[in-house]
Design a protein around this motif. Structure first.
Motif, PDB file in Angstrom:
ATOM      1  N   CYS A   8       4.390   2.954   2.855  1.00 15.80           N
ATOM      2  CA  CYS A   8       5.005   1.812   3.529  1.00 15.80           C
ATOM      3  C   CYS A   8       6.521   1.958   3.554  1.00 15.80           C
ATOM      4  CB  CYS A   8       4.623   0.510   2.832  1.00 15.80           C
ATOM      5  SG  CYS A   8       2.884   0.078   3.051  1.00 15.80           S
ATOM      6  N   GLY A  38       0.795  -1.224   0.000  1.00 14.69           N
ATOM      7  CA  GLY A  38       0.000   0.000   0.000  1.00 14.69           C
ATOM      8  C   GLY A  38       0.826   1.271   0.000  1.00 14.69           C
ATOM      9  N   ASN A  39       0.160   2.390   0.217  1.00 14.20           N
ATOM     10  CA  ASN A  39       0.813   3.697   0.278  1.00 14.20           C
ATOM     11  C   ASN A  39       1.547   3.887   1.606  1.00 14.20           C
ATOM     12  OD1 ASN A  39      -0.291   4.615  -2.241  1.00 14.20           O
ATOM     13  ND2 ASN A  39      -2.226   4.970  -1.192  1.00 14.20           N
ATOM     14  N   SER A  94      -3.663  -2.308   7.305  1.00 17.13           N
ATOM     15  CA  SER A  94      -3.001  -0.999   7.367  1.00 17.13           C
ATOM     16  C   SER A  94      -2.610  -0.629   8.793  1.00 17.13           C
ATOM     17  CB  SER A  94      -3.943   0.082   6.824  1.00 17.13           C
ATOM     18  OG  SER A  94      -4.239  -0.147   5.474  1.00 17.13           O
ATOM     19  N   ASP A 143      -1.929   0.179   3.812  1.00 18.74           N
ATOM     20  CA  ASP A 143      -1.259   1.474   3.875  1.00 18.74           C
ATOM     21  C   ASP A 143      -0.535   1.648   5.213  1.00 18.74           C
ATOM     22  OD1 ASP A 143      -2.323   2.096   1.377  1.00 18.74           O
ATOM     23  OD2 ASP A 143      -4.024   3.192   2.223  1.00 18.74           O
ATOM     24  N   ASN A 144       0.561   2.398   5.183  1.00 23.14           N
ATOM     25  CA  ASN A 144       1.285   2.832   6.386  1.00 23.14           C
ATOM     26  C   ASN A 144       1.931   1.685   7.156  1.00 23.14           C
ATOM     27  OD1 ASN A 144       0.176   5.461   5.808  1.00 23.14           O
ATOM     28  ND2 ASN A 144      -1.699   4.750   6.793  1.00 23.14           N
TER      29      ASN A 144
END
Length: 183
Positions: free
Chosen positions: A136, A133-134, A168, A152-153
Motif C-alpha cells: 500500500c 494490507g501489503n 484490495s 492489498d495494493n
C-alpha cells in the motif's frame, strides 16, 4: 479490568491512568531518541524503531519526525517506509503489511471519542484498530480514521480522508475517500 486492558479491547478507558501515562512517556522518550538520531546512523534508527514497535520486519525506515502514543500496538511488515511527520495514534492495534510506503504528514488514528459532549467531556476515550494490507501507498497529508481496513495494493491519494474500509487493488481519493479506479 485495568485501563490498559480496556484500551486494548476497544472499550472506554481513562487515558489519565498512571500505567498508561507511564507507557506513553516511555514511547515519547523512544520517539524523541529516534527523531534525534542521525540519518547516518541507520542501524541505530532501525534498532530504536524495533524497540518502539510491537513488531517489525528487517527493513524499516522512518524519517523524523515520527510520533505515536504507545508504539507497542504498531506492527509493520517487511520493507516499511514512513516519511517526514508521520503520526500514528495507536491506542488500538495498527497492522501494516509488507512493502508499505507512508508519504509526508500522514496521520493514522485509532483513537476515538464519544459523540455526546457530556460523555466526551468525561475524558474517556476508546480505540478501533486499523489494518493496512501489503504493497500500500498512503499519499501525503492523508488521514486514516479509526476502524479502517485497507486491502492489498491500495493507493490513497494525497490529502484523502479515509473514513471506511476498502477492498484490495483500488486507488482511493477525496474527503471522504472513495474509489477512483481499480488497479
Amino acid at each position: 479490568m485495568t485501563e490498559r486492558e480496556k484500551m486494548i479491547l476497544g472499550k472506554y478507558y481513562d487515558p489519565n491512568d498512571a500505567e498508561l501515562k507511564k507507557l506513553r512517556t516511555e514511547a515519547r522518550l523512544l520517539t524523541e531518541r529516534l527523531n534525534k538520531t542521525s540519518i547516518e546512523s541507520l542501524a541505530e534508527r532501525v534498532e530504536i524503531s524495533k524497540l518502539l514497535f510491537g513488531s517489525a520486519g528487517k527493513i524499516i525506515q522512518i524519517e523524523p519526525t515520527f510520533n505515536c502514543d504507545y508504539g507497542f500496538n504498531i506492527h509493520v511488515g517487511e520493507n516499511f517506509f514512513a516519511n517526514f511527520g508521520c503520526v500514528i495514534l495507536d491506542v488500538a492495534e495498527v497492522i501494516i503489511g509488507d512493502n508499505c510506503f507512508i508519504a509526508p504528514q500522514v496521520g493514522i488514528y485509532t483513537a476515538s471519542h464519544p459523540i455526546d459532549p457530556l460523555s466526551r467531556n468525561s475524558g474517556l476515550e476508546y480505540g478501533k484498530p486499523i489494518i493496512i494490507g501489503n504493497n500500500c501507498w498512503i499519499g501525503g497529508h492523508a488521514t486514516i480514521n479509526p476502524g479502517v481496513t485497507l486491502g492489498d495494493n491500495v493507493v490513497v491519494a494525497s490529502g484523502s480522508v479515509v473514513t471506511k474500509s476498502f477492498e484490495s487493488d483500488v486507488v482511493i481519493a477525496g474527503n471522504p475517500a472513495k474509489v477512483l479506479k481499480k488497479i
